[in-house]
Scaffold this active site. Structure first.
Site, PDB file in Angstrom:
ATOM      1  N   ASP A 133       0.851  -1.192   0.000  1.00  0.00           N
ATOM      2  CA  ASP A 133       0.000   0.000   0.000  1.00  0.00           C
ATOM      3  C   ASP A 133       0.890   1.247   0.000  1.00  0.00           C
ATOM      4  OD1 ASP A 133      -3.212   0.537   0.986  1.00  0.00           O
ATOM      5  OD2 ASP A 133      -1.790   2.207   1.087  1.00  0.00           O
ATOM      6  N   ILE A 134       0.490   2.234  -0.798  1.00  0.00           N
ATOM      7  CA  ILE A 134       1.282   3.458  -0.942  1.00  0.00           C
ATOM      8  C   ILE A 134       1.190   4.337   0.312  1.00  0.00           C
ATOM      9  CG2 ILE A 134      -0.468   5.006  -1.936  1.00  0.00           C
ATOM     10  CD1 ILE A 134       1.583   5.685  -4.125  1.00  0.00           C
ATOM     11  N   ASN A 147     -13.175  -3.066   2.327  1.00  0.00           N
ATOM     12  CA  ASN A 147     -14.093  -1.934   2.454  1.00  0.00           C
ATOM     13  C   ASN A 147     -15.058  -1.947   1.277  1.00  0.00           C
ATOM     14  OD1 ASN A 147     -12.777  -0.955   4.789  1.00  0.00           O
ATOM     15  ND2 ASN A 147     -11.244   0.091   3.538  1.00  0.00           N
ATOM     16  N   GLY A 183     -15.739   3.092   3.674  1.00  0.00           N
ATOM     17  CA  GLY A 183     -14.400   3.665   3.575  1.00  0.00           C
ATOM     18  C   GLY A 183     -13.663   3.290   2.300  1.00  0.00           C
ATOM     19  N   GLN A 184     -14.378   2.771   1.304  1.00  0.00           N
ATOM     20  CA  GLN A 184     -13.709   2.395   0.052  1.00  0.00           C
ATOM     21  C   GLN A 184     -13.378   3.644  -0.759  1.00  0.00           C
ATOM     22  OE1 GLN A 184     -15.888  -0.446  -2.348  1.00  0.00           O
ATOM     23  NE2 GLN A 184     -14.178  -0.735  -3.765  1.00  0.00           N
ATOM     24  N   HIS A 212     -10.476  -5.111  -3.392  1.00  0.00           N
ATOM     25  CA  HIS A 212      -9.159  -5.425  -2.839  1.00  0.00           C
ATOM     26  C   HIS A 212      -9.282  -5.845  -1.392  1.00  0.00           C
ATOM     27  CE1 HIS A 212      -9.987  -1.100  -2.495  1.00  0.00           C
ATOM     28  NE2 HIS A 212      -9.349  -1.143  -1.332  1.00  0.00           N
ATOM     29  N   HIS A 244      -7.245  -5.697   2.102  1.00  0.00           N
ATOM     30  CA  HIS A 244      -6.108  -5.142   2.848  1.00  0.00           C
ATOM     31  C   HIS A 244      -5.571  -6.243   3.757  1.00  0.00           C
ATOM     32  CE1 HIS A 244      -7.064  -0.730   2.211  1.00  0.00           C
ATOM     33  NE2 HIS A 244      -8.261  -1.235   1.979  1.00  0.00           N
TER      34      HIS A 244
HETATM   35  P1  AMP Z   1      -9.816   1.538   0.201  1.00  0.00           P
HETATM   36  O1  AMP Z   1      -9.939   2.798   0.995  1.00  0.00           O
HETATM   37  O2  AMP Z   1     -10.267   0.288   0.925  1.00  0.00           O
HETATM   38  O3  AMP Z   1     -10.458   1.670  -1.156  1.00  0.00           O
HETATM   39  O4  AMP Z   1      -8.265   1.297  -0.004  1.00  0.00           O
HETATM   40  C1  AMP Z   1      -7.542   1.799  -1.083  1.00  0.00           C
HETATM   41  C2  AMP Z   1      -6.095   1.674  -0.711  1.00  0.00           C
HETATM   42  O5  AMP Z   1      -5.327   1.767  -1.880  1.00  0.00           O
HETATM   43  C3  AMP Z   1      -5.599   2.737   0.261  1.00  0.00           C
HETATM   44  O6  AMP Z   1      -5.061   2.110   1.418  1.00  0.00           O
HETATM   45  C4  AMP Z   1      -4.544   3.485  -0.546  1.00  0.00           C
HETATM   46  O7  AMP Z   1      -3.446   3.901   0.237  1.00  0.00           O
HETATM   47  C5  AMP Z   1      -4.133   2.430  -1.566  1.00  0.00           C
HETATM   48  N1  AMP Z   1      -3.604   2.960  -2.810  1.00  0.00           N
HETATM   49  C6  AMP Z   1      -4.143   3.943  -3.575  1.00  0.00           C
HETATM   50  N2  AMP Z   1      -3.372   4.150  -4.657  1.00  0.00           N
HETATM   51  C7  AMP Z   1      -2.334   3.285  -4.579  1.00  0.00           C
HETATM   52  C8  AMP Z   1      -1.200   3.015  -5.394  1.00  0.00           C
HETATM   53  N3  AMP Z   1      -0.959   3.686  -6.530  1.00  0.00           N
HETATM   54  N4  AMP Z   1      -0.330   2.057  -4.990  1.00  0.00           N
HETATM   55  C9  AMP Z   1      -0.560   1.377  -3.858  1.00  0.00           C
HETATM   56  N5  AMP Z   1      -1.610   1.570  -3.049  1.00  0.00           N
HETATM   57  C10 AMP Z   1      -2.488   2.517  -3.392  1.00  0.00           C
END
Ligand code: AMP
Ligand code: ZN
Length: 116
Positions: free
Chosen positions: A32-33, A89, A95-96, A102, A104
């Site tokens: 995760d970024i 999520n 919180g998505q 995906h 986590h």
């Molecule tokens: P959600 O809030 O459940 O939709 O989670 C989306 C997740 O994707 C968050 O934890 C972000 O930090 C992660 N995310 C968004 N863009 C990227 C990216 N380019 N590379 C890796 N993780 C990402």
């Protein structure tokens, strides 16, 4: 969000860089970024499905593969002891923020309950 605009589809196709840690024909895992724990891995199916709410009976094998992959990744990343958390999520209230399903995988610190 369409597949063409989807950031996780772009990662799956290699169009956007990510720290990939595992992949097979159906799924892909990367860091995760914006990590919310010392270890925070995102696991996605390669197929674009926006939310868990949009899955159907025919997605049973894919959803099973995702959870089995999450378990294997957690084991390989040495998260099995003391434990870890898997989160999916769904929708704005859940919180998505990225509309490509995906999981986590969070670990490396004690997790609290209830989550925020
Ligand atoms: P959600 O809030 O459940 O939709 O989670 C989306 C997740 O994707 C968050 O934890 C972000 O930090 C992660 N995310 C968004 N863009 C990227 C990216 N380019 N590379 C890796 N993780 C990402
Ligand atoms: Zn996508």
């Amino acid at each position: 969000m369409s597949e063409a605009d989807c950031i996780f589809c772009k990662i799956a196709k290699g169009e956007i860089p990510a720290k990939k840690i595992w992949e097979d024909d159906d799924c892909l895992a990367f860091l995760d970024i914006n990590p919310q724990a010392p270890q925070h891995i995102i696991l996605i199916p390669r197929r674009h499905i926006e939310t868990i709410a949009q899955t159907q009976e025919g997605d049973q094998a894919l959803l099973g593969s995702l959870l089995l992959a999450a378990k294997s990744i957690a084991r390989d990343e040495k998260l099995e002891r003391p434990g870890y958390r898997l989160v999916i999520n769904c929708g704005p209230g859940g919180g998505q923020t990225v509309y490509h399903i995906h999981v986590h995988i969070l670990g490396g610190r004690p997790m609290k309950w209830p989550p925020g």
